[in-house]
Scaffold this active site. Structure first.
Site, PDB file in Angstrom:
ATOM      1  N   SER A 252       0.854  -1.181   0.000  1.00 29.10           N
ATOM      2  CA  SER A 252       0.000   0.000   0.000  1.00 29.10           C
ATOM      3  C   SER A 252       0.890   1.232   0.000  1.00 29.10           C
ATOM      4  O   SER A 252       2.120   1.126   0.043  1.00 29.10           O
ATOM      5  CB  SER A 252      -0.899   0.008   1.241  1.00 29.10           C
ATOM      6  OG  SER A 252      -0.116   0.324   2.373  1.00 29.10           O
ATOM      7  N   LYS A 253       0.256   2.369  -0.018  1.00 26.76           N
ATOM      8  CA  LYS A 253       0.982   3.647  -0.046  1.00 26.76           C
ATOM      9  C   LYS A 253       2.001   3.769   1.088  1.00 26.76           C
ATOM     10  O   LYS A 253       2.997   4.467   0.979  1.00 26.76           O
ATOM     11  CB  LYS A 253      -0.018   4.809   0.053  1.00 26.76           C
ATOM     12  CG  LYS A 253      -0.780   5.023  -1.240  1.00 26.76           C
ATOM     13  CD  LYS A 253      -0.340   6.314  -1.927  1.00 26.76           C
ATOM     14  CE  LYS A 253      -0.630   6.319  -3.405  1.00 26.76           C
ATOM     15  NZ  LYS A 253      -2.053   6.401  -3.699  1.00 26.76           N
ATOM     16  N   ARG A 254       1.702   3.081   2.206  1.00 30.74           N
ATOM     17  CA  ARG A 254       2.617   3.141   3.352  1.00 30.74           C
ATOM     18  C   ARG A 254       4.026   2.696   2.975  1.00 30.74           C
ATOM     19  O   ARG A 254       5.005   3.114   3.566  1.00 30.74           O
ATOM     20  CB  ARG A 254       2.123   2.226   4.484  1.00 30.74           C
ATOM     21  CG  ARG A 254       1.184   2.869   5.456  1.00 30.74           C
ATOM     22  CD  ARG A 254       0.786   1.873   6.521  1.00 30.74           C
ATOM     23  NE  ARG A 254       0.282   0.627   5.941  1.00 30.74           N
ATOM     24  CZ  ARG A 254       0.802  -0.562   6.165  1.00 30.74           C
ATOM     25  NH1 ARG A 254       1.837  -0.698   6.955  1.00 30.74           N
ATOM     26  NH2 ARG A 254       0.274  -1.641   5.619  1.00 30.74           N
ATOM     27  N   GLY A 256       5.482   3.180   0.159  1.00 35.20           N
ATOM     28  CA  GLY A 256       6.077   3.997  -0.905  1.00 35.20           C
ATOM     29  C   GLY A 256       5.087   4.083  -2.054  1.00 35.20           C
ATOM     30  O   GLY A 256       3.926   3.695  -1.907  1.00 35.20           O
TER      31      GLY A 256
END
Ligand code: GLU
Length: 480
Positions: A252-254, A256
């Site tokens: 996920s965006k976490r 990167g």
């Protein structure tokens, strides 16, 4: 039978790395078999689809080095390869399935469905559609249509029953029809659902293998049932493992960036990106991580894809990009760097020449192209701007006399070459009894503005004697 595979991104956002990985695997499989790779656009959700994402998706694919034989942008025997332009075809199939008794019209209102779903849940029964309209006689159906009642169309799942198939990655799969409700294929506004559009396309485009993310595994028995209802032969499926971050959690965006666009902009080399993506669930050889697309094509097989989640690690990708960076021919490295350097202004011929001289030294030290900008911007400015952290670290009181001394020695040089500069600077270290760190770091920051830069003496040579001395003077002035 010639292999025909496809990817089917939905243009509701930037191309996700997961879809790009599917694209790489499908492309490798098609190329290995001398088959056909198709790019179609799953844009049934017209409100959320946007043409800019189709353009961006094609750009990202081409950047990766992928080409396709049929589909958006290139055409082919099946029209535009956009679902939004095939609604009539999906309706026609739905009508045919109704006529064959494989699908039926459902008049239940959303409120009724909601009430019954809640009641089923409360009673511990499965929450899916209960089949209420499945048994309506044709007369009842006609009366309700004439009365203007709105309806949608559902597939009549054979009951009891099971759907079994062999997945190239996950082996034998088995789904009891108890867990598959009579799902919707056509909505009340006449638009197709993903299940219908995707299956009709796969049948019409004569797809032989569907390799897609494991998140779609539960859709597959539905697609097989639909395919069979259409009287067609189901395709062979391969469900590719999900992508995880290095911490073992779903990507996920976490972790990167998750869009290909971000990696293009971040200056990773596309060859590295392709190589890295091909490793997300597949291995060329346990001993070999870097290989060419041609080598991958030769070896690739969907049957060798692993069931285990694949880890997408930007650190590894960065490392790989650095490896590829080092392999570029010098002129190629320059050509790829220039778009990043020249974002705001074109270099003059002289600046370009200077960059070409220093470029091989930078090439050895960078992983992504924006680092080239950081390491070379000192070359293209009149007054270098000092990186404050670097300045504070090296411009200690002892640095003053070093700058002073270096100015005198460098000004006195009659031959301006790396060797000559290095000679007098090493002599200076000896005379002042300094180690290279204490002696050279202040000079580096004075000349390039930062501690992270190409080698010092080469940098001074490229910059030229007057500019080098001027920068040392300027640093000295700032220092006192
Ligand atoms: N449109 C789907 C997606 O973007 C892909 C569907 C498929 O491959 O069948 O995830």
């Amino acid at each position: 039978m010639s292999v025909r595979v496809r990817i089917a991104p939905s243009p509701t956002g930037m191309l996700h790395v997961g879809n790009a990985r599917s694209a790489v695997f499908n492309w490798l499989f098609a190329r290995h078999h001398g088959g056909t790779f198709i790019v179609r656009v799953d844009d049934t959700d017209i409100a959320r689809s946007d043409e800019q994402y189709v353009t961006q998706m094609m750009e990202a694919m081409r950047w990766l080095g992928l080409d396709w034989d049929e589909g958006v942008g290139v055409g082919g025997p099946h029209g535009t390869y956009r679902q939004s332009e095939r609604f009539d075809r999906y309706r026609e199939v739905a009508e045919q399935l109704i006529a064959d008794g494989a699908a039926y019209r459902c008049f239940c209102t959303p409120e009724e469905l909601d009430d019954r779903r809640q009641a089923a849940q409360a009673a511990g029964r499965p929450p899916g559609y209960d089949g209420a309209c499945r048994t309506l006689g044709s007369e009842q159906v006609n009366t309700r249509i004439s009365a203007g009642e709105s309806f949608l169309v559902r597939l009549a799942i054979p009951r009891p029953g099971v759907t079994e198939f062999f997945d190239l990655v996950r082996d034998d799969m088995r789904f009891d029809h108890d867990v598959i409700d009579d799902f919707v294929i056509l909505r009340s506004d006449g638009t197709p659902t993903y299940h219908l559009a995707s299956t009709v396309d796969d049948v019409d485009y004569e797809i032989t293998h569907v390799a897609r993310g494991e998140d779609l595994l539960s859709s597959t028995p539905r697609h097989i049932l639909l395919t069979q209802a259409m009287g067609a032969e189901p395709v062979i499926y391969a469900h590719l493992p999900l992508l995880f971050g290095p911490d073992g959690k779903k990507l996920s965006k976490r972790h990167g960036d998750t869009s290909m666009d971000a990696y293009m902009k971040a200056g990773y080399l596309p060859e590295a990106m392709f190589n890295y993506m091909s490793l997300l669930g597949w291995s060329y050889d346990p001993e070999v991580t870097i290989y060419s697309p041609e080598q991958a094509i030769e070896k690739f097989d969907l049957a060798d894809v692993s069931k285990n989640p694949a880890v997408f690690d930007t650190k590894k990708l960065e490392w790989m990009s650095g490896e590829y960076m080092r392999e570029l021919a010098p002129h190629d490295f320059v050509a790829r760097s220039l778009p990043f350097i020249e974002v705001n202004r074109k270099l003059s011929d002289d600046e370009r020449r200077r960059f070409e001289v220093i470029a091989p030294l930078i090439q050895e030290r960078v992983k992504v192209l924006p680092e080239v900008v950081e390491m070379s911007e000192w070359l293209f400015v009149d007054d270098v701007s000092f990186d404050e952290a670097s300045w504070d670290k090296v411009m200690k009181p002892e640095a003053g006399p070093v700058l002073d001394d270096a100015i005198i020695r460098l000004e006195g040089l009659t031959e301006w070459s790396t060797e000559a500069i290095e000679g007098v600077m090493r002599q200076m270290l000896e005379d002042l009894e300094l180690n290279p760190r204490k002696g050279f770091q202040p000079l580096r920051v004075a000349v390039t503005g930062s501690m992270i830069s190409p080698p010092l003496f080469e940098s001074m040579e490229v910059l030229g004697q007057p500019a080098t001395v001027a920068r040392l003077r300027r640093a000295l002035a700032r220092f006192v």
